[in-house]
Scaffold this motif. Structure first.
Motif, PDB file in Angstrom:
ATOM      1  N   CYS A   1       0.839  -1.204   0.000  1.00 19.18           N
ATOM      2  CA  CYS A   1       0.000   0.000   0.000  1.00 19.18           C
ATOM      3  C   CYS A   1       0.868   1.246   0.000  1.00 19.18           C
ATOM      4  O   CYS A   1       0.638   2.203  -0.749  1.00 19.18           O
ATOM      5  CB  CYS A   1      -0.912   0.014   1.235  1.00 19.18           C
ATOM      6  N   SER A   2       1.875   1.235   0.856  1.00 24.48           N
ATOM      7  CA  SER A   2       2.780   2.381   0.968  1.00 24.48           C
ATOM      8  C   SER A   2       3.601   2.587  -0.306  1.00 24.48           C
ATOM      9  O   SER A   2       3.701   3.713  -0.822  1.00 24.48           O
ATOM     10  CB  SER A   2       3.712   2.170   2.171  1.00 24.48           C
ATOM     11  N   VAL A   3       4.160   1.507  -0.819  1.00 27.54           N
ATOM     12  CA  VAL A   3       4.969   1.602  -2.037  1.00 27.54           C
ATOM     13  C   VAL A   3       4.122   2.096  -3.208  1.00 27.54           C
ATOM     14  O   VAL A   3       4.559   2.937  -4.009  1.00 27.54           O
ATOM     15  CB  VAL A   3       5.606   0.239  -2.365  1.00 27.54           C
ATOM     16  N   SER A   4       2.906   1.596  -3.307  1.00 22.93           N
ATOM     17  CA  SER A   4       2.010   1.977  -4.394  1.00 22.93           C
ATOM     18  C   SER A   4       1.708   3.474  -4.364  1.00 22.93           C
ATOM     19  O   SER A   4       1.746   4.155  -5.395  1.00 22.93           O
ATOM     20  CB  SER A   4       0.713   1.170  -4.297  1.00 22.93           C
TER      21      SER A   4
ATOM     22  N   LEU B   1       3.799   6.269   3.361  1.00 19.26           N
ATOM     23  CA  LEU B   1       3.646   5.761   4.729  1.00 19.26           C
ATOM     24  C   LEU B   1       2.310   6.194   5.328  1.00 19.26           C
ATOM     25  O   LEU B   1       1.621   5.405   5.977  1.00 19.26           O
ATOM     26  CB  LEU B   1       4.791   6.268   5.609  1.00 19.26           C
ATOM     27  N   ALA B   2       1.954   7.472   5.120  1.00 12.96           N
ATOM     28  CA  ALA B   2       0.700   7.994   5.670  1.00 12.96           C
ATOM     29  C   ALA B   2      -0.498   7.245   5.108  1.00 12.96           C
ATOM     30  O   ALA B   2      -1.484   7.008   5.822  1.00 12.96           O
ATOM     31  CB  ALA B   2       0.583   9.487   5.375  1.00 12.96           C
TER      32      ALA B   2
ATOM     33  N   LEU C   1       2.090   7.546  13.211  1.00 14.18           N
ATOM     34  CA  LEU C   1       1.429   6.426  12.536  1.00 14.18           C
ATOM     35  C   LEU C   1       1.550   5.148  13.357  1.00 14.18           C
ATOM     36  O   LEU C   1       0.594   4.364  13.453  1.00 14.18           O
ATOM     37  CB  LEU C   1       2.036   6.226  11.148  1.00 14.18           C
ATOM     38  N   MET C   2       2.709   4.943  13.948  1.00 15.13           N
ATOM     39  CA  MET C   2       2.896   3.759  14.782  1.00 15.13           C
ATOM     40  C   MET C   2       2.037   3.847  16.046  1.00 15.13           C
ATOM     41  O   MET C   2       1.433   2.860  16.458  1.00 15.13           O
ATOM     42  CB  MET C   2       4.372   3.597  15.141  1.00 15.13           C
ATOM     43  N   MET C   3       1.966   5.038  16.648  1.00 11.59           N
ATOM     44  CA  MET C   3       1.125   5.219  17.832  1.00 11.59           C
ATOM     45  C   MET C   3      -0.339   4.957  17.505  1.00 11.59           C
ATOM     46  O   MET C   3      -1.065   4.331  18.287  1.00 11.59           O
ATOM     47  CB  MET C   3       1.296   6.625  18.392  1.00 11.59           C
ATOM     48  N   ASN C   4      -0.770   5.430  16.343  1.00 12.01           N
ATOM     49  CA  ASN C   4      -2.159   5.201  15.941  1.00 12.01           C
ATOM     50  C   ASN C   4      -2.428   3.709  15.775  1.00 12.01           C
ATOM     51  O   ASN C   4      -3.486   3.206  16.158  1.00 12.01           O
ATOM     52  CB  ASN C   4      -2.455   5.935  14.635  1.00 12.01           C
ATOM     53  N   PHE C   5      -1.459   2.993  15.215  1.00 11.85           N
ATOM     54  CA  PHE C   5      -1.591   1.541  15.036  1.00 11.85           C
ATOM     55  C   PHE C   5      -1.623   0.833  16.393  1.00 11.85           C
ATOM     56  O   PHE C   5      -2.417  -0.084  16.607  1.00 11.85           O
ATOM     57  CB  PHE C   5      -0.418   1.016  14.197  1.00 11.85           C
TER      58      PHE C   5
END
Length: 869
Positions: free
Chosen positions: A119-122, A143-144, A471-475
């Motif tokens: 998803c990120s790479v795309s 990443l977002a 992003l990691m905190m949200n995960f």
């Protein structure tokens, strides 16, 4: 030299957008402890109850190269077509063949890990190609998007992630179609999205229309009237509609059979209440503009998961106020983001987005489109230099902080805590500690953005690090308190359970007859940290059961089983609990296997029929009535026997008491049996997770205090015997528990004995799992009982040959397969055909031909224009 430098820059860019998400997602899995990076697996939510079992079936069929269109491992039997189309068509699912069943959770973990990275790479690739700029901010955008709020909340519904991977490619193709009349990427991308998951394909088809209109708004000259502009755009509009149609045609080989199959499920019903003009969320939604707005406990009911990192939300706000952006671009972006937002908020539009159904949990499934559009718009603004206006950055950050504060304040005032199995909560309580962190990182993000204006290289590293942390905190918050399963415990217990069940299966198949086996495997259920019903475990352990849970459950299966007493919470679930001696007979439930921690016990029922048997003409006209289980059971036996005798008798209620003591509700029911046989208590439409029951002082197992058990066995009673039933409930039961009934065992056994002479004798029963869509057998038909009843759901895909000649299928028992036969012995052949497959294939081939013709016509037109010039 310049070309080499650009190539080197591109190479470094693609290396970085690949390595960065690999590192971040791997770090996430390591910290959480997800296998193979840790000791836990992701068997939570639907992964434990659906995907694991469906992947086990996919793996089995791939290894045996036996792609049966029908399976008797799904409840009492069902088509595999909608299961494949909804859950299993991602090419990444092929990885399961490399993992033994005990390691399937690891395969699932790796598939999710890989999909999030893709998803990120795309997205990063899309931003680079669209804007021809290879920048660290494009890597941040990937990443977002790859770890946006949608992914954090719904990654365990992994069949939806393929759409997120393919969406950027499809949108880039749509731009190529719009600007350059190049259609291959758009058609290929949209077709792939529809085929991998038609549900997400439908959502993205709607989005493609919005995005096309966005491009039109963006490109409209300022002084050109709308009417003239639309006339000028007719060719583009026509091309868009034509190639969108071709994409649908190319997908028809999957779409048409799936659509026909889904019409046999409860999903076909449309309810007007889902189109009431009202909003779907309130002011508290702004909590989700910061990280940590939703957690695992609220996964089924929550506000839209809009978080995509403070960096892109701040830049998205600045975009609309910056002088660096033209008014036309602002109007187009407002249309794009506003259309998605209004579509989420307004109930009728929300319902349309979700294929004209309200989601049963996991709401706002289109919110990833908002994240995609926001990242794209913010990145475009970044390239135009909007980050240089420090004053706007500060004001946008302050405004965002105020909006988030209002959301938290609203949530604090009107907060509701989720109660077990109650899914009507508009807003869960928000965590105030997270609120403080959110504001802190907003400020840090704003400072880091402004540092870029001074061309400080360190600012890029700091800004990227802040985004990754958020992003990691949200995960982490989204998976907070998720009941992860220990992978080693799963492997150990799975192997033990499989060995135990296979021993019984071997015993069953030595008879070469079709019977169903219900398994209550407590040690296996205990490895899960929340109540586990094992709806689809028959696919995992390859035993023919009753229960099932999926969005593709046949509506006839649900109607028949629920009408005869089996527990059901909604149209997607049916449990093995709630059966009776009558349903054991009807569905051939001969074996009931109880696996305890230190014991195993196999119960064998003598009156269980095989896969089918002959009944009276009355079976054709039998109709079930809602919440009248005992009447339905009595009518079923009457229809089988061809009479109007009474087979079930209601005991006399000699005493009933109800009291409230220390917050607990107590019910005491005393009955006197009016017949000799098994007796049952029926409590309709009540989830009994808070109820404890005793019969004559003996406490019933917790199994019968499960998620919606409705009919509960209270034991064998002799005529005239008195029994006392006591219930203790933490909540007031809306339905008074006074409905009891007993089966006259002697009368019922006489009917079963008569049926035993005229059963369908299945050939090659031990291989039914490999050829569930094609089987044969014989049946001896008497003069009085000439209606064949087969104990699997009515489906027009079935075709029957009797003695080598085509024979009509009929619906019997209000939802099962049947046929009217003549007296004598007959050879029967059942064949399941995927309805719509041939027309779907033809339409796909026509679409392919039209695509080639379109290519030829386009080239011819280009040559003609060049010739004129």
């Amino acid at each position: 030299m310049l070309t080499k430098m650009r190539m080197h820059q591109r190479f470094n860019y693609y290396i970085s957008i690949t390595i960065l998400p690999v590192v971040v997602v791997s770090l996430l899995f390591i910290i959480i402890g997800i296998a193979p990076f840790g000791s836990k697996n992701l068997l939570i939510s639907d992964l434990s109850t659906q995907y694991l079992q469906f992947f086990a079936e996919l793996r089995r069929q791939l290894l045996h190269l036996s792609f049966s269109s029908y399976s008797f491992l799904i409840s009492i039997g069902d088509s595999l077509v909608p299961v494949y189309a909804y859950y299993l068509l991602s090419p990444l699912n092929l990885l399961v063949v490399f993992f033994e069943p005990a390691h399937l959770p690891i395969a699932i973990d790796l598939i999710i890990w890989l999909k999030i990275i893709l998803c990120s790479v795309s997205m990063s690739t899309f931003l680079a190609y669209k804007y021809r700029h290879y920048d660290f901010m494009a890597a941040c955008g990937g990443l977002a998007y790859g770890l946006c709020g949608f992914v954090s909340m719904y990654f365990y519904d992994l069949m939806w992630l393929d759409a997120l991977i393919l969406l950027p490619m499809m949108i880039y193709g749509l731009e190529k179609l719009y600007y350059q009349n190049r259609f291959w990427l758009y058609v290929g991308g949209l077709t792939a999205i529809i085929i991998t998951n038609y549900y997400m394909g439908y959502i993205i088809c709607l989005f493609s229309v919005i995005y096309f209109l966005y491009l039109m708004v963006k490109e409209q000259p300022a002084r050109l009237s709308l009417g003239i502009y639309l006339k000028q755009q007719l060719n583009r509009i026509g091309r868009f509609l034509w190639y969108s149609l071709l994409s649908g045609m190319l997908s028809a080989v999957v779409l048409i059979p799936t659509a026909i199959s889904m019409m046999s499920t409860g999903k076909k019903d449309i309810h007007l209440r889902n189109f009431i003009l009202k909003g779907t969320f309130g002011p508290s939604f702004t909590v989700n503009l910061g990280f940590g707005g939703n957690d695992f406990a609220g996964r089924l009911v929550h506000n839209p998961s809009m978080f995509t990192g403070s960096l892109f939300i701040i830049l998205g706000i600045v975009y609309f106020f910056s002088k660096s952006v033209s008014n036309r671009d602002k109007q187009a972006a407002a249309f794009l983001l506003g259309s998605i937002f209004i579509g989420m908020w307004l109930l009728p539009l929300n319902t349309v987005w979700h294929l004209f159904q309200r989601p049963a949990g996991f709401p706002f499934r289109m919110v990833f489109l908002f994240s995609f559009a926001l990242v794209m718009v913010a990145y475009e603004g970044y390239l135009k230099g909007i980050f240089k206006d420090s004053k706007l950055i500060v004001l946008a950050t302050a405004g965002l902080g105020v909006a988030i504060s209002i959301g938290y304040a609203w949530a604090a005032i009107f907060q509701e805590k989720m109660t077990p199995y109650k899914f009507a909560t508009p807003q869960l309580s928000a965590n105030n500690f997270i609120y403080v962190l959110v504001l802190g990182f907003l400020i840090l993000t704003a400072i880091a953005i402004m540092s870029l204006t001074n061309r400080q290289a360190s600012g890029k590293v700091i800004l990227t690090s802040i985004l990754i942390f958020e992003l990691m905190m949200n995960f982490f918050v989204a998976t907070m308190n998720a009941p992860f399963v220990n992978q080693h415990q799963f492997e150990t217990q799975y192997r033990r359970s499989r060995q135990a069940i296979q021993r019984v299966q071997h015993l069953k198949f030595t008879q070469n007859k079709f019977y169903r086996l219900l398994v209550l495997d407590q040690p296996y259920r205990n490895i899960y940290r929340i109540p586990y019903s094992g709806y689809n475990d028959s696919l995992l352990f390859e035993n023919h059961g009753i229960s099932s849970y999926s969005s593709t459950l046949n509506s006839h299966t649900h109607h028949v089983l629920a009408s005869l007493g089996f527990s059901s919470r909604n149209i997607r679930r049916i449990d093995m609990l709630g059966g009776s001696i009558i349903t054991n007979h009807l569905f051939g439930i001969k074996y009931y296997y109880v696996i305890g921690q230190h014991m195993q016990k196999l119960f064998v029922r003598q009156n269980a029929a095989q896969l089918g048997f002959m009944t009276h003409q009355q079976m054709r006209h039998l109709k079930y009535h809602s919440n009248q289980v005992f009447d339905n059971l009595n009518a079923l036996v009457q229809a089988e026997a061809g009479n109007n005798r009474q087979y079930l008798y209601r005991p006399t209620v000699t005493d009933y008491q109800q009291s409230l003591i220390k917050g607990n509700h107590y019910y005491r029911l005393q009955i006197r049996a009016r017949t000799s046989g098994p007796h049952y208590l029926y409590i309709p439409k009540i989830r009994l997770y808070h109820v404890t029951m005793w019969v004559n002082g003996a406490k019933l197992a917790k199994t019968y205090s499960g998620l919606g058990t409705e009919m509960i066995p209270i034991g064998y009673l002799q005529k005239g015997q008195v029994a006392t039933i006591r219930l203790r409930s933490t909540k007031l039961l809306k339905t008074v528990p006074k409905i009891t009934m007993g089966v006259d065992l002697k009368k019922f056994e006489a009917v079963a004995a008569q049926t035993r002479k005229h059963q369908f004798q299945l050939q090659d029963a031990q291989n039914i799992n490999e050829h569930g869509g094609h089987f044969r057998g014989t049946v001896n038909v008497s003069k009085n009982s000439r209606i064949l009843l087969m104990s699997f759901p009515y489906d027009r895909g079935w075709q029957l040959h009797v003695d080598g000649k085509p024979h009509p299928i009929i619906k019997v028992a209000d939802g099962l397969i049947g046929a009217k036969l003549t007296a004598g012995e007959h050879h029967l052949a059942f064949n399941y055909h995927i309805r719509g497959l041939v027309p779907g294939f033809i339409i796909t081939m026509i679409g392919l031909v039209l695509l080639v013709i379109s290519r030829w016509w386009k080239e011819k037109s280009v040559k003609f224009v060049k010739h004129l010039h």
